[in-house]
Design a protein around this motif. Structure first.
Motif, mmCIF file in Angstrom:
data_model
loop_
_atom_site.group_PDB
_atom_site.id
_atom_site.type_symbol
_atom_site.label_atom_id
_atom_site.label_comp_id
_atom_site.label_asym_id
_atom_site.label_seq_id
_atom_site.Cartn_x
_atom_site.Cartn_y
_atom_site.Cartn_z
ATOM 1 N N PRO A 104 -20.339 -58.675 -70.885
ATOM 2 C CA PRO A 104 -21.444 -58.913 -71.807
ATOM 3 C C PRO A 104 -21.436 -60.337 -72.351
ATOM 4 O O PRO A 104 -20.384 -60.848 -72.755
ATOM 5 N N GLU A 105 -22.578 -60.977 -72.282
ATOM 6 C CA GLU A 105 -22.784 -62.320 -72.832
ATOM 7 C C GLU A 105 -21.918 -63.374 -72.141
ATOM 8 O O GLU A 105 -21.654 -64.443 -72.707
ATOM 9 N N LYS A 106 -21.490 -63.094 -70.928
ATOM 10 C CA LYS A 106 -20.718 -64.071 -70.157
ATOM 11 C C LYS A 106 -21.359 -64.284 -68.797
ATOM 12 O O LYS A 106 -22.143 -63.465 -68.330
ATOM 13 N N ASP A 107 -21.000 -65.383 -68.167
ATOM 14 C CA ASP A 107 -21.503 -65.673 -66.833
ATOM 15 C C ASP A 107 -20.796 -64.803 -65.802
ATOM 16 O O ASP A 107 -19.693 -64.293 -66.031
ATOM 17 N N ARG A 108 -21.437 -64.671 -64.657
ATOM 18 C CA ARG A 108 -20.817 -63.965 -63.546
ATOM 19 C C ARG A 108 -19.523 -64.668 -63.150
ATOM 20 O O ARG A 108 -19.450 -65.892 -63.112
ATOM 21 N N GLU A 109 -18.526 -63.870 -62.822
ATOM 22 C CA GLU A 109 -17.195 -64.401 -62.539
ATOM 23 C C GLU A 109 -16.699 -63.872 -61.205
ATOM 24 O O GLU A 109 -16.802 -62.667 -60.929
ATOM 25 N N PHE A 110 -16.159 -64.749 -60.387
ATOM 26 C CA PHE A 110 -15.545 -64.343 -59.139
ATOM 27 C C PHE A 110 -14.274 -63.553 -59.418
ATOM 28 O O PHE A 110 -13.505 -63.912 -60.320
ATOM 29 N N VAL A 111 -14.052 -62.502 -58.633
ATOM 30 C CA VAL A 111 -12.861 -61.678 -58.792
ATOM 31 C C VAL A 111 -11.973 -61.764 -57.545
ATOM 32 O O VAL A 111 -10.809 -62.115 -57.634
ATOM 33 N N ALA A 126 -9.156 -64.521 -58.007
ATOM 34 C CA ALA A 126 -9.193 -65.291 -59.240
ATOM 35 C C ALA A 126 -7.815 -65.222 -59.895
ATOM 36 O O ALA A 126 -7.124 -64.198 -59.804
ATOM 37 N N ASP A 127 -7.436 -66.286 -60.564
ATOM 38 C CA ASP A 127 -6.122 -66.311 -61.217
ATOM 39 C C ASP A 127 -5.989 -65.184 -62.231
ATOM 40 O O ASP A 127 -4.894 -64.650 -62.425
ATOM 41 N N SER A 128 -7.087 -64.814 -62.847
ATOM 42 C CA SER A 128 -7.043 -63.808 -63.908
ATOM 43 C C SER A 128 -6.701 -62.414 -63.397
ATOM 44 O O SER A 128 -6.313 -61.546 -64.185
ATOM 45 N N VAL A 129 -6.844 -62.184 -62.097
ATOM 46 C CA VAL A 129 -6.578 -60.844 -61.556
ATOM 47 C C VAL A 129 -5.458 -60.845 -60.526
ATOM 48 O O VAL A 129 -5.039 -59.774 -60.067
ATOM 49 N N MET A 135 -7.567 -51.785 -58.736
ATOM 50 C CA MET A 135 -7.269 -52.501 -59.977
ATOM 51 C C MET A 135 -6.157 -51.786 -60.726
ATOM 52 O O MET A 135 -6.277 -50.587 -61.023
ATOM 53 N N HIS A 136 -5.097 -52.503 -61.014
ATOM 54 C CA HIS A 136 -3.970 -51.976 -61.780
ATOM 55 C C HIS A 136 -3.789 -52.801 -63.055
ATOM 56 O O HIS A 136 -4.305 -53.905 -63.174
ATOM 57 N N SER A 137 -3.016 -52.244 -63.976
ATOM 58 C CA SER A 137 -2.688 -52.944 -65.224
ATOM 59 C C SER A 137 -3.937 -53.506 -65.890
ATOM 60 O O SER A 137 -3.971 -54.670 -66.303
ATOM 61 N N LEU A 138 -4.947 -52.669 -65.980
ATOM 62 C CA LEU A 138 -6.222 -53.118 -66.526
ATOM 63 C C LEU A 138 -6.098 -53.521 -67.980
ATOM 64 O O LEU A 138 -5.316 -52.924 -68.753
#
Length: 123
Positions: free
Chosen positions: A41-48, A61-64, A83-86
Motif C-alpha cells: 500500500p502506498e508504495k511503488d511496485r517492487e521486484f521480488v 531482491a536483497d530483501s527476500v 516464501m519462508h520467514s515472512l
C-alpha cells in the motif's frame, strides 16, 4: 498472448510460510522468463524474484534473498514463489509476470501480468 493467474496468497503470522503459484496459459510458457513483483500500500511496485526460461538462472531482491525461492514447472505451465520467514513488511499484492527476454528485474520488460494475490503478514 499469455494469461497468468496467481493463487496461494492469504493471511499468515510473522515467521510463517506461504507458497504462491502462477498458472500460465496461452503461448508457450517455457519460452518466457518469469518474475514475481509486489506492491505494498502506498508504495511503488517492487521486484521480488525472477527465473530464466530454462530455470537455470535466478535473481532475487536483497530483501527476500535467503527467505524466498522461485521455481517453475514448465510441464505444468506454473511458476512458484515459496516464501519462508515472512515479515510484516512482506505484506503486499504479489504479481507474476512473463518476459520474452532474458531474466530481468525491470518490470517494464515484462509483457504479461497476472491480477495479483494478496499476502498479509501479521506481527
Amino acid at each position: 498472448q499469455v494469461q497468468l493467474v496467481e493463487s496461494g496468497g492469504g493471511l499468515v503470522q510473522a515467521g510463517g510460510s506461504l507458497r504462491l503459484s502462477c498458472a500460465a496459459s496461452g503461448r508457450t510458457f517455457s519460452g518466457y522468463s518469469m518474475g514475481w513483483f509486489r506492491r505494498a500500500p502506498e508504495k511503488d511496485r517492487e521486484f521480488v524474484a525472477a527465473m530464466s526460461w530454462s530455470g537455470g538462472r535466478t535473481y532475487y531482491a536483497d530483501s527476500v534473498k535467503g527467505r524466498f525461492t522461485i521455481s517453475r514447472d514448465n510441464a505444468k505451465n506454473t511458476v512458484y514463489l515459496q516464501m519462508h520467514s515472512l515479515k510484516p513488511e512482506d505484506t503486499a499484492v504479489y504479481y507474476c509476470a512473463a518476459s520474452p527476454d532474458l531474466i530481468t528485474n525491470t518490470g517494464d520488460e515484462y509483457t504479461y501480468w497476472g491480477q495479483g494475490t494478496q499476502v498479509t503478514v501479521s506481527s
